[in-house]
Design a protein around this motif. Structure first.
Motif, PDB file in Angstrom:
ATOM      1  N   ASN A   5     144.361  38.391 113.249  1.00 55.05           N
ATOM      2  CA  ASN A   5     145.216  37.398 113.909  1.00 55.05           C
ATOM      3  C   ASN A   5     145.209  37.530 115.433  1.00 55.05           C
ATOM      4  O   ASN A   5     146.200  37.211 116.090  1.00 55.05           O
ATOM      5  CB  ASN A   5     146.665  37.523 113.405  1.00 55.05           C
ATOM      6  N   GLU A  63     140.578  32.466 109.812  1.00 51.61           N
ATOM      7  CA  GLU A  63     142.011  32.767 109.812  1.00 51.61           C
ATOM      8  C   GLU A  63     142.716  32.026 110.942  1.00 51.61           C
ATOM      9  O   GLU A  63     143.819  31.498 110.768  1.00 51.61           O
ATOM     10  CB  GLU A  63     142.207  34.277 109.963  1.00 51.61           C
ATOM     11  N   ALA A 108     145.703  29.153 110.750  1.00 50.54           N
ATOM     12  CA  ALA A 108     146.963  29.289 111.484  1.00 50.54           C
ATOM     13  C   ALA A 108     147.239  28.069 112.347  1.00 50.54           C
ATOM     14  O   ALA A 108     148.397  27.664 112.521  1.00 50.54           O
ATOM     15  CB  ALA A 108     146.924  30.552 112.352  1.00 50.54           C
TER      16      ALA A 108
END
Length: 394
Positions: free
Chosen positions: A100, A38, A42
């Protein structure tokens, strides 16, 4: 490139028995690799991150494994410890990372890296683990909520940041604390977010029956059930984010179920008010007319939810409500539209409906929904007229 941000494009994950710890329905090794994947997405990395899973020598070969999750697309996994190159960054499966949150972990800890090629696997693993352990403990703050170095499985901090930016005041202070407590229990079960969405939607007909029956008890029970649905509706998103199961299709299904429930709520409320024997025939007719007009005004937007749900694409559909907010912001500045946006959030509206039902003013629920639907229609008509006027060559 990821190395430009945090000095690495190669990672070694020190895996021991904690790799198999089930936390919120995911094993720790899966969660850590998904977090790295992830993070890579990003950062927009061009190349895949090389990840070597370095198992503790005492772990039997039969108990070793590599993550195989459908969302892992930006990393390349291997167990070949002899392929570890110097400068590879060290992580460990005892590191719990929230969604995140790697971008918050890296700047707050000193990097532990492979300084030379690994020759003695038995001696290298405990030495590297000890370095990483000391680094994490020295960087851990009492108020740190995005990551933890775990001595045992713990879900205490998992859902702390599971809310959404568009949550209203009621969600932040009432709905989310309750839904998180329920989600902690649901995460121990093999339930998917979409299954939960459908189960919660199945509660709506019970509320519809009470609303149609009418009377103080019927309106109170109906709005109370809808408030309960509003609380439980937060669990599907929390499950999805905790298990890395969030998807555009899931968001579309959730939005569609919410829309249909709201649509039928208005109609059933109008029927329930129409059936009140102590109200004059003229007033009862007004109630029914209001509900039918509101039903058809709201129903015009049904296609906006059905078409994306049936489509196979993954592009996020922009909320019309969000579009309206941005346009209003251009005309009236940010303060007034932001205030109206907050007090008309779904969670706030249904909490107000419950309070009105408790106070015995169920008819005002219908009046509010009717007025809001008419104002929304007028606003969009004005917006469309201005857009057409701007296209006309005067």
């Amino acid at each position: 490139m990821i190395e430009e941000h945090h000095g690495f494009d190669r990672v070694v994950i020190l895996s021991d028995e904690s790799a198999n710890w089930q936390i919120a329905g995911l094993r720790q090794l899966d969660r850590l690799v998904l977090g790295i994947d992830e993070f890579a997405k990003a950062m927009g990395t061009a190349n895949k991150i090389e990840i070597v899973v370095f198992w503790k020598p005492e772990i039997p070969l039969s108990e070793r494994w590599l993550p195989k999750h459908q969302r892992i697309t930006r990393v390349r996994l291997t167990e070949a410890s002899n392929s570890v190159q110097p400068e590879a960054r060290i992580l460990a499966t005892r590191l719990f990372i929230a969604r995140n949150a790697l971008s918050k972990f890296f700047p707050t800890t000193s990097p532990v890296k492979i300084e030379r090629p690994i020759v003695d696997l038995t001696g290298a693993w405990p030495r590297l683990f000890d370095q990483f352990d000391r680094t994490c403990r020295s960087a851990t703050r009492a108020d740190e909520e995005h990551w933890r170095f775990l001595a045992q499985p713990s879900e205490k901090h998992l859902l702390r940041h599971s809310g959404k930016s568009q949550d209203g005041m009621v969600s932040k202070f009432l709905n989310r604390p309750i839904s998180r407590a329920i989600t902690r229990l649901l995460l121990k079960l093999p339930i998917t977010p979409n299954t939960w969405t459908i189960l919660i939607f199945a509660l709506a007909p019970v509320a519809f029956v009470f609303l149609v029956l009418g009377g103080y008890t019927g309106f109170l029970a109906g709005t109370a059930i809808f408030q309960l649905i509003n609380i439980l509706d937060g669990c599907d998103g929390e499950i999805a984010r905790a298990k890395y199961l969030d998807s555009e299709r899931g968001r579309r299904l959730d939005a569609f179920c919410d829309f249909v429930a709201n649509l039928i709520f208005v109609l059933c409320l109008g029927v329930g008010l129409f059936r009140q024997p102590l109200v004059s025939a003229n007033i009862r007719f007004v109630y029914l007319l209001e509900s039918l007009i509101t039903f058809f005004l709201m129903g015009r937007g049904l296609g906006r939810y059905v078409r994306p749900l049936l489509a196979g694409g993954t592009t996020r559909v922009v909320s019309r409500r969000q579009e309206d907010f941005h346009i209003a912001e251009r005309f009236f500045g940010r303060a007034l539209p932001a205030f109206i946006f907050q007090i008309t959030q779904r969670d706030v509206i249904y909490f107000v409906f419950l309070l009105l039902a408790i106070a015995g003013h169920a008819s005002w629920i219908l009046h509010i929904v009717f007025a809001f639907s008419v104002i929304t229609l007028l606003f969009r008509l004005i917006r469309r007229s201005l857009r057409l006027a701007a296209e006309i060559p005067w």
